[in-house]
Design a protein around this motif. Structure first.
Motif, PDB file in Angstrom:
ATOM      1  N   ARG A 165      96.713  77.273  47.420  1.00 52.10           N
ATOM      2  CA  ARG A 165      95.660  77.939  46.639  1.00 52.10           C
ATOM      3  C   ARG A 165      95.160  79.198  47.363  1.00 52.10           C
ATOM      4  O   ARG A 165      94.970  80.254  46.739  1.00 52.10           O
ATOM      5  CB  ARG A 165      94.493  76.982  46.404  1.00 52.10           C
ATOM      6  N   GLU A 197      97.548  80.309  37.953  1.00 50.76           N
ATOM      7  CA  GLU A 197      97.267  79.032  38.596  1.00 50.76           C
ATOM      8  C   GLU A 197      98.492  78.678  39.430  1.00 50.76           C
ATOM      9  O   GLU A 197      99.609  78.629  38.917  1.00 50.76           O
ATOM     10  CB  GLU A 197      96.994  77.935  37.572  1.00 50.76           C
ATOM     11  N   ASN A 216      97.929  81.850  47.359  1.00 54.13           N
ATOM     12  CA  ASN A 216      98.119  82.339  45.992  1.00 54.13           C
ATOM     13  C   ASN A 216      97.082  83.404  45.652  1.00 54.13           C
ATOM     14  O   ASN A 216      97.405  84.434  45.041  1.00 54.13           O
ATOM     15  CB  ASN A 216      98.021  81.179  45.003  1.00 54.13           C
ATOM     16  N   ASP A 229      98.245  71.658  49.155  1.00 56.52           N
ATOM     17  CA  ASP A 229      97.632  72.238  47.961  1.00 56.52           C
ATOM     18  C   ASP A 229      96.545  73.245  48.332  1.00 56.52           C
ATOM     19  O   ASP A 229      96.439  74.326  47.724  1.00 56.52           O
ATOM     20  CB  ASP A 229      97.027  71.129  47.091  1.00 56.52           C
ATOM     21  N   GLN A 230      95.742  72.911  49.338  1.00 52.29           N
ATOM     22  CA  GLN A 230      94.678  73.819  49.756  1.00 52.29           C
ATOM     23  C   GLN A 230      95.263  75.122  50.305  1.00 52.29           C
ATOM     24  O   GLN A 230      94.761  76.217  50.000  1.00 52.29           O
ATOM     25  CB  GLN A 230      93.814  73.141  50.821  1.00 52.29           C
TER      26      GLN A 230
END
Length: 460
Positions: free
Chosen positions: A342, A315, A345, A338-339
């Protein structure tokens, strides 16, 4: 020396070829006259009626021979069973814990371990830094000076620090919630439970737990750094003057006053003002970003790489309130961050798992980024690691051209390329959404939950 008189048959029945060959490789010597009779007589005690001899089945004979051969192998070449042992680590060492896993221990670590026939494992780590990968098979516990780590199947790290806290550390509040923490447990995969006489705390991938003398296990804030502990002030020398002793006494009184104030605030529930976020978490460390050509050239001579990796893992680490306030991000900008994290990642972890599968194999879906990286580094030949550092350092300094197809290079080199490009790639993606100045500001302050890495050392 081989024994050319080794038996090739028992009770008139020939031995299988592989067992006969094994027996022929053992050196033997003739026992003294009457030796066997004396041993048998001593073992039996008083004479008893001798039972009638009966023929043993060939399978039983073979099993007995194999058992004797296995015992001789243990006597001849054993250096200790992986099911129990003890080590004082001089340099990094990978130790097998039998069928329960492996531990990668750093220099200075002290370990003892025992694994029962049922698979239950007990490890005592009295000091030092060790990374564990545990396989399923029963209870697994790591005993530290201030508590136990209970595991079912996971990757985690245990750091047993020296119990030495400097005056500056106490007064500055560097340690935070774990004021006397001397053990830090970092979980990369799965779950652990940390327990002692004061309480317990559960942790999963990405969590860290601090343990200290007389304190319950405490979960550390994701943004907190492990405190660097320096030596306690030594006792005054016998030659100390009265004036020097008075100065020390005054200093100690100041420390006591500070500690009493902190204890009173904790006991009364008073909320201490939160210290402001530092402008740069990299203060006092080696420069990572915006390196000049002369700095890159100097690093190339030492085969040195410096790079930052965002907080990627099973995560990803997303923007925190404090970091968002420091970067003056609006709610929409924070959502964009954050988008983007993600998305990046997912691509980073997919590439990292592919490298792991290529070199190590096995299931990697439940392994966090650090666990994957550590295993890849452990399985990579040291020559590949050194050559990769040299090549990438020279490329950055403009002293060498990149390979035509990086996919043909070693796994170690591709790992370094993936890690060293991660921060730049994320900054570029954010720049397209937030603007280059804002993206670089966020990166310069340090990625949320990210790591800075400095690797160096040229091939011999």
């Amino acid at each position: 020396m081989a024994d050319h008189n080794a038996p090739s048959s028992i009770d008139g029945e020939p031995l299988p070829a592989d067992i006969a060959a094994e027996l022929s490789g053992w050196a033997t010597s003739e026992p003294p006259a009457g030796f066997v009779d004396r041993v048998v007589a001593a073992a039996r005690g008083p004479a008893a009626p001798r039972p009638a001899l009966r023929r043993r089945p060939l399978a039983a004979v073979i099993a007995a021979v194999i058992g004797v051969a296995a015992a001789l192998v243990l006597l001849r070449g054993s250096t200790g069973s992986p099911d129990e042992g003890a080590r004082v680590i001089v340099e990094r060492e990978t130790i097998s814990l039998g069928r329960r896993g492996v531990v990668v221990a750093e220099a200075g670590a002290e370990l003892t371990w025992a694994i029962s026939a049922s698979g239950a494992a007990e490890v005592h780590q009295s000091r030092g830094d060790a990374f564990y990968r545990v396989e399923p098979g029963g209870p697994f516990a790591v005993e530290t000076p201030h508590g136990r780590v209970l595991v079912t199947g996971t990757c985690f790290r245990v750091e047993v620090l020296d119990m030495t806290v400097s005056r500056q550390t106490w007064i500055g509040g560097v340690v935070g919630a774990a004021v006397a923490a001397t053990v830090v447990i970092s979980v990369y995969e799965g779950r652990v439970r940390v327990v002692n006489a004061r309480g317990q705390a559960d942790a999963r991938a990405g969590d860290r737990i601090a343990l200290g003398a007389g304190a319950a296990p405490t979960r550390l804030d994701p943004g907190a750094t492990t405190p660097t502990l320096s030596a306690l002030e030594p006792p005054p020398p016998e030659s100390a003057t009265v004036a020097e002793l008075r100065r020390r006494d005054q200093s100690h009184r100041g420390e006591i006053a500070q500690l009493r104030a902190r204890v009173q605030a904790l006991e009364t529930g008073a909320a201490a003002p939160e210290p402001p976020a530092p402008p740069d978490h990299r203060a006092g460390r080696r420069k990572i970003l915006d390196l000049a050509p002369d700095e890159l050239a100097a690093m190339a001579r030492n085969c040195e790489l410096r790079f930052d990796v965002p907080g990627y893992g099973i995560e990803p680490r997303l923007m925190t309130d404090r970091a968002a306030a420091a970067a003056q991000l609006s709610a929409d900008e924070r959502a964009i961050y954050d988008q983007t994290v993600r998305k990046e990642n997912a691509q980073y972890m997919a590439a990292l798992r592919a490298l792991y599968q290529e070199l190590v194999g096995g299931d990697s879906e439940n392994l966090d980024a650090r666990a994957l990286m550590i295993e890849i580094m452990q399985k990579s030949p040291s020559s590949d690691v050194q050559a990769a550092r040299k090549r990438l350092a020279e490329e950055r300094a403009g002293l060498a051209a990149p390979p035509a197809d990086p996919r043909t290079q070693s796994v170690a080199e591709r790992l370094f390329r993936l890690e060293s490009a991660a921060g730049t790639t994320l900054e570029q993606r954010l720049a397209a959404e937030l603007g280059p100045d804002k993206a670089h500001q966020i990166r310069a302050a340090g990625w949320v939950g990210g790591d800075d890495s400095v690797l160096y050392g040229c091939p011999d």
